[in-house]
Scaffold this motif. Structure first.
Motif, PDB file in Angstrom:
ATOM      1  N   THR A  91       0.676  -1.023  -0.064  1.00 22.77           N
ATOM      2  CA  THR A  91      -0.055  -0.303  -0.044  1.00 22.77           C
ATOM      3  C   THR A  91       0.787   1.552  -0.712  1.00 22.77           C
ATOM      4  OG1 THR A  91      -1.874  -1.311   1.146  1.00 22.77           O
ATOM      5  CG2 THR A  91      -1.934   0.923   1.613  1.00 22.77           C
ATOM      6  N   VAL A 188      -7.313   3.058   0.480  1.00 21.78           N
ATOM      7  CA  VAL A 188      -7.835   1.886   0.881  1.00 21.78           C
ATOM      8  C   VAL A 188      -8.947   1.667   0.932  1.00 21.78           C
ATOM      9  CG1 VAL A 188      -7.522   0.711   2.796  1.00 21.78           C
ATOM     10  CG2 VAL A 188      -6.179   1.923   2.446  1.00 21.78           C
ATOM     11  N   TYR A 195      -7.714  -5.426  -2.386  1.00 21.99           N
ATOM     12  CA  TYR A 195      -7.050  -5.724  -1.467  1.00 21.99           C
ATOM     13  C   TYR A 195      -7.579  -7.385  -1.708  1.00 21.99           C
ATOM     14  CZ  TYR A 195      -4.595  -1.670  -0.333  1.00 21.99           C
ATOM     15  OH  TYR A 195      -4.251  -0.905   0.084  1.00 21.99           O
TER      16      TYR A 195
END
Length: 276
Positions: A91, A188, A195
């Motif tokens: 990330t 995110v 993810y």
């Protein structure tokens, strides 16, 4: 409607259906044999009859023949540790490549892509030397350390972050958010399907990884399930396929059950992530 028109409308032909069934049979036959053998006495491992008695003794014998509780714990800790470190490092790296300009950026990203072209097996000797010098041999950290930096995850997340409008960064700055707050609260959440997709790939790979854990571990305290299974193929009195298949089913059961329970989420995550 000819074949070209069917494909244009995404409608499968009979050839596509036959090919799909053949691939499904190639996958399901070994699993069906493993299930049959695991739930029947040893003498029926090569005899198929509807009157064959069912038994769970193979699972109890396999559980007693190896410290499966320890192997399951080691494997769960290992995949969780690797995934957590991979997501954090990937990330931060992907955000830097996607949103910051710095000297050597393109060269650094090219080096990341080069890592995708290198087979992990090529680095086994050098990795073992490094783990030995660090005093980490026969530990879970030694198994996971070479995989902490994932070029695949960096590439996926960078491509995803590049597709997020920069106006969201500006709006976050207006609200007083720092760069890290913008990353964790804006980028995110928007990349959640990526993810999830990468987590499935990472967990599946490291749950089934065998060669590197075999080389870098020497005792039960750090061995994962895949390495623990070799105890069943090293007996002096021949191979008992009933115990081997029972142990294999116990090893693969968590992944199979997880896929069956979350199949829809798995497929949607891969589709949204763009993984082919």
């Amino acid at each position: 409607m000819d074949r070209a028109q069917r494909l244009a409308y995404n409608q499968p032909t009979w050839l596509d259906t036959v090919a799909a069934w053949l691939l499904a049979l190639l996958w399901i036959l070994p699993l069906a044999y493993a299930v049959w053998t695991a739930f029947h006495p040893t003498e029926y491992s090569t005899r198929f009859t509807l009157l064959a008695p069912l038994t769970l003794d193979n699972f109890s014998r396999a559980w007693e023949a190896a410290p499966f509780a320890r192997y399951f714990l080691n494997t769960a800790l290992l995949v969780a540790m690797i995934l957590a470190v991979q997501l954090v490092l990937a990330t931060l790296a992907a955000y830097a490549f996607a949103r910051y300009e710095f000297r050597g950026k393109n060269v650094a990203f090219a080096l990341v892509l080069v890592q995708l072209m290198i087979m992990p097996d090529i680095l086994l000797v050098e990795n073992y030397k490094t783990m030995s010098q660090l005093g980490l041999v026969d530990t879970l950290v030694a198994i996971g350390l070479p995989y902490f930096a994932s070029a695949f995850a960096i590439f996926l997340l960078r491509q995803t972050f590049l597709g997020i409008p920069k106006e969201l960064d500006e709006a976050a700055r207006v609200e007083g958010a720092t760069a890290m707050q913008t990353l964790w609260r804006v980028y995110v959440p928007l990349a959640r399907p990526v993810y999830t997709a990468f987590a499935l790939v990472s967990v599946s790979f490291h749950w089934n990884n065998f060669l590197w854990p075999l080389i870098v571990t020497n005792s039960v305290k750090a061995r994962p399930l895949t390495v623990g299974l070799q105890v069943f193929s090293s007996v002096d009195q021949g191979v008992d396929w009933s115990i081997i298949t029972a142990a294999t089913l116990m090893t693969s059961a968590p992944l199979l059950i997880g896929f069956l329970l979350f199949q829809r989420q798995f497929v949607q995550s891969f589709m949204r992530a763009g993984i082919k």
